[in-house]
Design an enzyme around this catalytic site. Sequence first.
Site, mmCIF file in Angstrom:
data_model
loop_
_atom_site.group_PDB
_atom_site.id
_atom_site.type_symbol
_atom_site.label_atom_id
_atom_site.label_comp_id
_atom_site.label_asym_id
_atom_site.label_seq_id
_atom_site.Cartn_x
_atom_site.Cartn_y
_atom_site.Cartn_z
ATOM 1 C CE1 TYR A 207 -4.644 -2.021 4.989
ATOM 2 C CE2 TYR A 207 -3.293 -0.077 4.565
ATOM 3 C CZ TYR A 207 -4.092 -1.116 4.107
ATOM 4 O OH TYR A 207 -4.313 -1.254 2.755
ATOM 5 C CB SER B 76 -0.846 -0.010 1.283
ATOM 6 O OG SER B 76 -1.501 1.226 1.478
HETATM 7 P P1 NAD Z 1 -11.557 -6.017 -0.332
HETATM 8 O O1 NAD Z 1 -12.188 -5.905 1.012
HETATM 9 O O2 NAD Z 1 -12.328 -5.698 -1.559
HETATM 10 O O3 NAD Z 1 -10.932 -7.474 -0.542
HETATM 11 C C1 NAD Z 1 -10.270 -8.139 0.464
HETATM 12 C C2 NAD Z 1 -10.193 -9.594 0.110
HETATM 13 O O4 NAD Z 1 -9.526 -10.287 1.179
HETATM 14 C C3 NAD Z 1 -11.578 -10.248 -0.018
HETATM 15 O O5 NAD Z 1 -11.530 -11.244 -1.022
HETATM 16 C C4 NAD Z 1 -11.772 -10.888 1.346
HETATM 17 O O6 NAD Z 1 -12.688 -11.979 1.337
HETATM 18 C C5 NAD Z 1 -10.357 -11.347 1.625
HETATM 19 N N1 NAD Z 1 -10.091 -11.609 3.027
HETATM 20 C C6 NAD Z 1 -10.272 -10.797 4.103
HETATM 21 N N2 NAD Z 1 -9.919 -11.444 5.226
HETATM 22 C C7 NAD Z 1 -9.502 -12.680 4.855
HETATM 23 C C8 NAD Z 1 -9.007 -13.802 5.551
HETATM 24 N N3 NAD Z 1 -8.887 -13.819 6.881
HETATM 25 N N4 NAD Z 1 -8.676 -14.915 4.842
HETATM 26 C C9 NAD Z 1 -8.820 -14.926 3.494
HETATM 27 N N5 NAD Z 1 -9.276 -13.902 2.783
HETATM 28 C C10 NAD Z 1 -9.615 -12.787 3.462
HETATM 29 O O7 NAD Z 1 -10.255 -5.106 -0.212
HETATM 30 P P2 NAD Z 1 -9.216 -4.551 -1.289
HETATM 31 O O8 NAD Z 1 -9.275 -3.074 -1.200
HETATM 32 O O9 NAD Z 1 -9.364 -5.226 -2.601
HETATM 33 O O10 NAD Z 1 -7.847 -4.985 -0.589
HETATM 34 C C11 NAD Z 1 -6.977 -5.954 -1.124
HETATM 35 C C12 NAD Z 1 -5.559 -5.633 -0.689
HETATM 36 O O11 NAD Z 1 -5.187 -4.362 -1.215
HETATM 37 C C13 NAD Z 1 -5.397 -5.534 0.831
HETATM 38 O O12 NAD Z 1 -4.160 -6.117 1.208
HETATM 39 C C14 NAD Z 1 -5.375 -4.037 1.066
HETATM 40 O O13 NAD Z 1 -4.672 -3.708 2.222
HETATM 41 C C15 NAD Z 1 -4.658 -3.561 -0.185
HETATM 42 N N6 NAD Z 1 -4.856 -2.142 -0.490
HETATM 43 C C16 NAD Z 1 -6.092 -1.644 -0.729
HETATM 44 C C17 NAD Z 1 -6.221 -0.294 -1.033
HETATM 45 C C18 NAD Z 1 -7.546 0.337 -1.339
HETATM 46 O O14 NAD Z 1 -7.581 1.571 -1.459
HETATM 47 N N7 NAD Z 1 -8.611 -0.401 -1.507
HETATM 48 C C19 NAD Z 1 -5.092 0.523 -1.076
HETATM 49 C C20 NAD Z 1 -3.857 -0.029 -0.813
HETATM 50 C C21 NAD Z 1 -3.750 -1.376 -0.534
#
Ligand code: NAD
Length: 256
Positions: free
Chosen positions: A151, A138
């Site tokens: 985080y 991130s």
């Molecule tokens: P999201 O909530 O859409 O997806 C998260 C995914 O992780 C889902 O498929 C969920 O079912 C799965 N998950 C959650 N807990 C779990 C567990 N215990 N075991 C297995 N699967 C699990 O979120 P996202 O925004 O797509 O995030 C994905 C990654 O991207 C994360 O690591 C997040 O930190 C990172 N990220 C997101 C953003 C953003 O702005 N959305 C920015 C930077 C980084």
Amino acid sequence: MLKGKTALVTGSTSGIGLGIAKSLARQGANIVLNGFGDIDAPKAAIAGLGVKVAYHGADMSKPSEIADMMAFAASEMGRVDILVNNAGIQHVARIESFPVDKWDAIIAINLSSAFHATRLALPAMQAANWGRIINVASAHGLVGSPEKSAYVAAKHGIVGLTKVTALENATSGVTCNAICPGWVLTPLVQKQVDARAVAQGISNEEAQKQLLGEKEPSMQFTTPEELGELAVFFCSPAGNNVRGVAWNMDGGWVAQ
Ligand code: NAD
């Protein structure tokens, strides 16, 4: 480009993980999905791209379930060539009131799960002398923000893990790199937009603008599709000697 290869993407039932899984599938990679919630729609979307798809519901906070998932992926698909450590959760609170169970869950899911999946994926990649490990970190792997202690700690940690994984395999065909998105409008961020709209009595649209305005000079969300194409680049021949980078795709967030 990736025909015959298999990619396992953790947390790929939604958001960024699903976007990356689709981009890799478009290049011909077979996909192992993981995550919670609706499974049928993501599975159908990947199958519709003409590749093999499997699903394992491991809870990424549990090392024994991660081990089951890695064994399942190898038996279903032969080998995991590309591992995308993406599963992640968020919780927002000041340190003095941060719930201890949320701290433990974020460190387990956002950081330790990547260590476990990586240690189990590496031997087969090393034996094949080809592998790609892509860690979804991130902008918070590079800079901090208040109220996100767990985080930010986990994401800085995964950037460190990325460098060590890359260095330990630097003379081989196995590379490891991190992707550092800024805001992406997935369910994880929508929750933060909703909380802000309620707290300030403003519209969802206004809350989105505020969120972007605080961090991203571009005033644009990055999309799962754009992040997927960066993952494809890391898997391409041009990515052969890209090792240990933390590549931000963040609308200028950390350039400031
Ligand atoms: P999201 O909530 O859409 O997806 C998260 C995914 O992780 C889902 O498929 C969920 O079912 C799965 N998950 C959650 N807990 C779990 C567990 N215990 N075991 C297995 N699967 C699990 O979120 P996202 O925004 O797509 O995030 C994905 C990654 O991207 C994360 O690591 C997040 O930190 C990172 N990220 C997101 C953003 C953003 O702005 N959305 C920015 C930077 C980084």
